[in-house]
Design a protein around this motif. Structure first.
Motif, short mmCIF file in Angstrom:
data_model
loop_
_atom_site.label_atom_id
_atom_site.label_comp_id
_atom_site.label_asym_id
_atom_site.label_seq_id
_atom_site.Cartn_x
_atom_site.Cartn_y
_atom_site.Cartn_z
N ILE A 63 0.84 -1.20 0.00
CA ILE A 63 0.00 0.00 0.00
C ILE A 63 0.87 1.25 0.00
O ILE A 63 0.63 2.21 -0.74
CB ILE A 63 -0.93 0.02 1.22
CG1 ILE A 63 -1.87 -1.21 1.19
CG2 ILE A 63 -1.75 1.30 1.25
CD1 ILE A 63 -2.80 -1.24 0.01
N LEU A 64 1.92 1.26 0.82
CA LEU A 64 2.75 2.45 0.95
C LEU A 64 3.60 2.71 -0.29
O LEU A 64 3.67 3.83 -0.78
CB LEU A 64 3.66 2.32 2.19
CG LEU A 64 2.98 2.42 3.55
CD1 LEU A 64 4.00 2.22 4.66
CD2 LEU A 64 2.28 3.76 3.70
N ALA A 65 4.25 1.67 -0.81
CA ALA A 65 5.19 1.87 -1.91
C ALA A 65 4.50 1.99 -3.26
O ALA A 65 4.99 2.69 -4.15
CB ALA A 65 6.21 0.74 -1.95
N ASP A 66 3.35 1.31 -3.43
CA ASP A 66 2.72 1.23 -4.75
C ASP A 66 1.23 1.53 -4.75
O ASP A 66 0.54 1.23 -5.74
CB ASP A 66 2.96 -0.16 -5.35
CG ASP A 66 4.43 -0.46 -5.54
OD1 ASP A 66 5.14 0.38 -6.12
OD2 ASP A 66 4.88 -1.54 -5.10
N LEU A 67 0.72 2.08 -3.66
CA LEU A 67 -0.70 2.42 -3.55
C LEU A 67 -1.58 1.20 -3.79
O LEU A 67 -2.70 1.31 -4.29
CB LEU A 67 -1.07 3.53 -4.54
CG LEU A 67 -0.22 4.81 -4.45
CD1 LEU A 67 -0.73 5.86 -5.43
CD2 LEU A 67 -0.21 5.37 -3.04
N GLY A 68 -1.08 0.03 -3.44
CA GLY A 68 -1.85 -1.20 -3.58
C GLY A 68 -1.78 -1.85 -4.94
O GLY A 68 -2.34 -2.92 -5.14
N ILE A 69 -1.08 -1.23 -5.91
CA ILE A 69 -0.91 -1.82 -7.24
C ILE A 69 0.27 -2.78 -7.21
O ILE A 69 1.32 -2.45 -6.67
CB ILE A 69 -0.67 -0.72 -8.29
CG1 ILE A 69 -1.86 0.23 -8.35
CG2 ILE A 69 -0.41 -1.34 -9.66
CD1 ILE A 69 -1.61 1.46 -9.21
N THR A 70 0.11 -3.98 -7.74
CA THR A 70 1.24 -4.91 -7.80
C THR A 70 2.21 -4.47 -8.89
O THR A 70 1.80 -4.24 -10.03
CB THR A 70 0.77 -6.34 -8.10
OG1 THR A 70 -0.28 -6.69 -7.19
CG2 THR A 70 1.91 -7.33 -7.94
N THR A 71 3.48 -4.33 -8.54
CA THR A 71 4.50 -3.92 -9.51
C THR A 71 5.60 -4.99 -9.57
O THR A 71 5.81 -5.74 -8.62
CB THR A 71 5.13 -2.59 -9.10
OG1 THR A 71 5.80 -2.73 -7.85
CG2 THR A 71 4.08 -1.49 -9.01
N PRO A 72 6.33 -5.05 -10.69
CA PRO A 72 7.44 -6.01 -10.78
C PRO A 72 8.46 -5.83 -9.65
O PRO A 72 8.97 -6.82 -9.12
CB PRO A 72 8.06 -5.70 -12.15
CG PRO A 72 6.91 -5.18 -12.95
CD PRO A 72 6.09 -4.37 -11.99
N GLY B 179 9.77 1.57 -0.52
CA GLY B 179 9.91 1.51 -1.97
C GLY B 179 11.31 1.37 -2.51
O GLY B 179 11.49 1.13 -3.70
N ARG B 180 12.31 1.51 -1.66
CA ARG B 180 13.69 1.46 -2.19
C ARG B 180 14.21 0.04 -2.22
O ARG B 180 13.80 -0.82 -1.46
CB ARG B 180 14.60 2.34 -1.33
CG ARG B 180 14.31 3.81 -1.49
CD ARG B 180 15.31 4.68 -0.77
NE ARG B 180 15.21 4.56 0.67
CZ ARG B 180 15.98 5.25 1.51
NH1 ARG B 180 16.91 6.08 1.04
NH2 ARG B 180 15.83 5.10 2.81
N MET B 181 15.18 -0.18 -3.12
CA MET B 181 15.69 -1.53 -3.32
C MET B 181 17.01 -1.45 -4.08
O MET B 181 17.14 -0.72 -5.06
CB MET B 181 14.62 -2.29 -4.09
CG MET B 181 15.03 -3.48 -4.86
SD MET B 181 13.57 -4.04 -5.78
CE MET B 181 13.81 -5.78 -5.72
N THR B 182 18.00 -2.17 -3.60
CA THR B 182 19.32 -2.15 -4.22
C THR B 182 19.58 -3.47 -4.93
O THR B 182 19.45 -4.54 -4.34
CB THR B 182 20.42 -1.93 -3.16
OG1 THR B 182 20.16 -0.70 -2.49
CG2 THR B 182 21.79 -1.89 -3.81
#
Length: 339
Positions: free
Chosen positions: A200-209, A282-285
């Motif tokens: 919910i926080l990173a993508d507003l509930g939309i599933t992303t890759p 939302g961050r990712m390395t």
């Protein structure tokens, strides 16, 4: 050298089953507008009898890439052989060392004429149709892919084949609730219930890759017996513009001045919430030493029963890395990255 990772990816097919998320970078004008990219699944022990019928792979076969597409023959999902999906050819000896757009289009058209006219019928004059069929083949000409791979059992592969062969394959793509990442999430969760979830926080509930990759890595951290590994399939060299980094929903807004500045003026609370969501969830390395392959290694890998090269994620990989892993050779069990 292009794609040194494929040899190890193929070698995995000679040893054990696996499922790998392919997090594919966005490209072109639409990729700049919507930088979430594309998600697909590579199964090294499951093959495509037809683009809509699965079966267990036979010796020497390299598995299939399966994903959800929008408006291709009214299908919900389509499965393509690995080499065709990456390069639009039947044999790795036909993979070009570099391409320009005209060459890539010619290679894709040749594969369409040989194999895909039932999915994408020609125009009345016999010429190549429009539509999105070109998303099925030659993807490595237009974008870079990151992969995360975990082991599967024969029982899991058999159950997956039965499920997708038996259910209705009717397309109802929806960008917000039924997209390619939702398909990958459901397939992975079939084998590993609860492994992948929306944010919910990173993508507003939309599933992303990116969220699928983050969830799978976190799950792999908790289950080292699945031997989570990372791989990269580079974009084929040439004059075609390079693809872009994959972003999540909040990340794409926060990092774009054309989106975030108007929001700060008109909806400062919402802009602040998006920023917090990106910074906290939302961050990712991406792993810096993920395995990379060369398609020329494939034939040799097929004859190598225990190749070395499936590279475990490094111990210092951040808690939420953002790179999917390619199927690679059977690894020596090692600690998963920290969570």
């Amino acid at each position: 050298m292009i794609l040194p990772a494929l040899g190890l990816l193929i070698a995995a097919a000679c040893t054990h089953g696996s499922v790998a998320l392919l997090m594919e970078e966005p490209y072109g004008h639409f990729g700049s507008f919507n930088p979430t990219g594309h998600a697909a699944i590579y199964l090294n022990h499951v093959c495509a009898e037809t683009p809509t019928q699965l079966r267990a792979c036979r010796p020497g076969e390299l598995g299939t890439v399966i994903s959800r597409y929008h408006k291709i023959h009214h299908e919900d999902w389509i499965a393509m052989p690995l080499v065709a999906y990456l390069y639009a050819v039947d044999d790795v000896t036909q993979v070009p060392a570099s391409v320009d757009k005209e060459q890539a289009d010619t290679i894709r058209e040749a594969y369409w004429r040989a194999h895909l006219q039932e999915l994408a019928p020609p125009k009345p004059d016999g010429s190549v149709p429009g539509g999105e069929w070109d998303q099925l083949v030659g993807e490595s000409y237009i974008r870079k892919m990151h992969g995360f791979q975990v082991d599967t059992t024969p029982e899991q592969d058999e159950r997956l084949i039965a499920y997708y062969n038996d259910r209705r394959n009717v397309g109802h793509f929806n960008l917000f609730v039924h997209n390619c990442a939702d398909f990958s999430r459901a397939l992975i969760n079939m084998n590993f219930p609860g492994a992948v979830h929306r944010s919910i926080l990173a993508d507003l509930g939309i599933t992303t890759p990116k969220q699928v990759a983050k969830s799978l890595v976190k799950y792999g951290n908790k289950h080292p017996e699945l031997h989570m590994t990372a791989f990269v399939i580079p974009q084929v060299p040439g004059s075609i513009p390079r693809s872009h980094a994959v972003d999540g929903v909040a990340e794409s807004v926060v990092k774009s001045k054309r989106y975030i500045l108007p929001l700060i003026v008109l909806q400062p609370e919402f802009a602040g919430a998006l920023t917090v969501g990106y910074l906290t969830k939302g961050r990712m390395t991406l792993p810096k030493n993920a395995t990379i392959f060369n398609p020329g290694d494939i034939e040799q890998a097929e004859d190598t029963p225990e190749p070395a090269g499936r590279r475990p994620l490094p111990p210092d990989t951040p808690p939420i890395p953002a790179s999917p892993a390619t199927p690679a050779a059977t690894p020596t069990p090692s600690p998963a990255p920290p969570v």
